[in-house]
Design an enzyme around this catalytic site. Structure first.
Site, mmCIF file in Angstrom:
data_model
loop_
_atom_site.group_PDB
_atom_site.id
_atom_site.type_symbol
_atom_site.label_atom_id
_atom_site.label_comp_id
_atom_site.label_asym_id
_atom_site.label_seq_id
_atom_site.Cartn_x
_atom_site.Cartn_y
_atom_site.Cartn_z
ATOM 1 C CG ASP A 80 32.845 31.043 -1.340
ATOM 2 O OD1 ASP A 80 33.088 30.335 -0.446
ATOM 3 O OD2 ASP A 80 32.178 32.232 -0.530
ATOM 4 C CG HIS A 185 26.856 30.203 4.457
ATOM 5 N ND1 HIS A 185 26.790 28.934 4.308
ATOM 6 C CD2 HIS A 185 28.111 30.701 4.212
ATOM 7 C CE1 HIS A 185 28.067 28.661 3.738
ATOM 8 N NE2 HIS A 185 28.888 29.632 4.055
ATOM 9 C CG HIS A 214 32.594 28.394 4.754
ATOM 10 N ND1 HIS A 214 32.326 28.671 3.626
ATOM 11 C CD2 HIS A 214 33.812 27.680 4.721
ATOM 12 C CE1 HIS A 214 33.194 28.053 2.735
ATOM 13 N NE2 HIS A 214 33.994 27.436 3.587
ATOM 14 N N GLY A 216 31.146 33.575 8.842
ATOM 15 C CA GLY A 216 31.869 34.462 10.067
ATOM 16 C C GLY A 216 31.038 35.591 10.131
HETATM 17 ZN ZN LIG Z 1 30.572 29.705 2.781
#
Ligand SMILES: [Zn+2]
Length: 288
Positions: A80, A185, A214, A216
């Site tokens: 990631d 984020h 991304h 979430g």
């Molecule tokens: Zn991310």
């Protein structure tokens, strides 16, 4: 067992999303895995650069392979937000199923260049080994760090422009695309981020590749369901898991100050993570 690419294709066709959850330790993995198994859903485990250096690159691969092989279960490993070609290459070589080259802070041209290098490397490995490796990249800026934030950080949340997204995907040949569509984020204290589903649908249409959401953590339930319907095929959750872990451990220690056995101290964290992941997976898959 189907490949990750096939599971993503299936999610795409069904209008649901595969859950991507990050770990820093074995406890989180146990919690996430238990939730996925309960619902019988494929799952992706993420290791960011920091998480990877804590868990260990080879150790991370060994862990995921152990779970996958002992139960013949579709659990996959993703590197990631890796920021260098060296690091992406290292993860591919170690046996990761997917990688994210994060050049979102670079210029468009530099982002294309490094992403293309990663794609070329992944394709060469596929050619020589037969292993299918997915490469994801990001355009726009979703902010950094799976942590607690008071407000949306400056510069974060620059939305991805569909024409640029189209150009970027064509020029790089990536398998998965992470657009910036409203999420950030981390967990934001004031003001919940909101997903621009029209933008998701437009980017999906022009790029033609599966999209990844991304940041979430902390989104409203309807944001998740709307995002999957609009074209999101993978959703990342990290901060919520970290927070659940920290709160469960803190509470247990406060209530049991004499307990020194880690397996007792950490069990509530495993349970708390399982609960969160189960809830999220149900939302991503429209399970009531
Ligand atoms: Zn991310």
């Amino acid at each position: 067992m189907k490949t990750l690419r096939e599971y993503i294709k299936e999610a795409e066709e069904k209008g649901v999303a595969i859950g991507h959850f990050n770990i820093s330790n074995l406890e989180a993995l146990h919690g996430i895995y238990a939730a996925a198994k309960k619902l019988n859903l494929p799952i992706i485990i993420g290791l960011s650069e920091g998480e990877e250096s804590f868990v260990g690159r080879e150790e991370g691969v060994a862990l995921i392979h152990t779970f996958r092989e002992q139960d013949n279960y579709p659990i996959f490993l993703n590197a990631d937000h890796h920021k260098s070609l060296e690091s992406v290459k290292g993860c591919i070589d170690a046996g990761f199923d997917a990688v994210i080259i994060d050049g979102s802070k670079l210029s468009f041209e530099e982002n294309v260049k490094i992403t293309k290098e990663c794609v070329d490397y992944a394709r060469a490995i596929t050619k020589s080994t037969g292993r299918d490796i997915l490469v994801e990249a990001e355009l726009g800026f979703i902010g950094e760090g799976s942590n607690l934030k008071d407000t949306v950080p400056e510069g974060a949340g620059i939305l991805t422009k569909p024409p640029e997204a189209e150009k970027f995907v064509k020029m790089t040949g990536i398998d998965l695309f992470a657009p910036s569509v409203g999420s950030i984020h981390g967990l934001i204290k004031s003001g919940k981020p909101h997903i621009d589903t029209e933008l998701v649908a437009e980017i999906k249409k022009v790029t033609g590749v599966p999209l990844v959401l991304h940041g979430g953590s902390g989104l409203r339930d309807e944001d998740f369901t709307n995002a999957t319907v609009a074209g999101i095929s993978i959703i990342h959750i990290n901060s919520e898991i970290r927070l659940a872990y920290e709160e469960a451990v803190k509470k247990f220690i406060a209530e049991n100050p004499k307990e020194i056995n880690p397996s007792k101290i950490l069990q509530p964290a495993v349970d708390a993570i399982e609960k969160i992941v189960e809830n999220r997976l149900k939302l991503f898959n429209h399970i009531p």
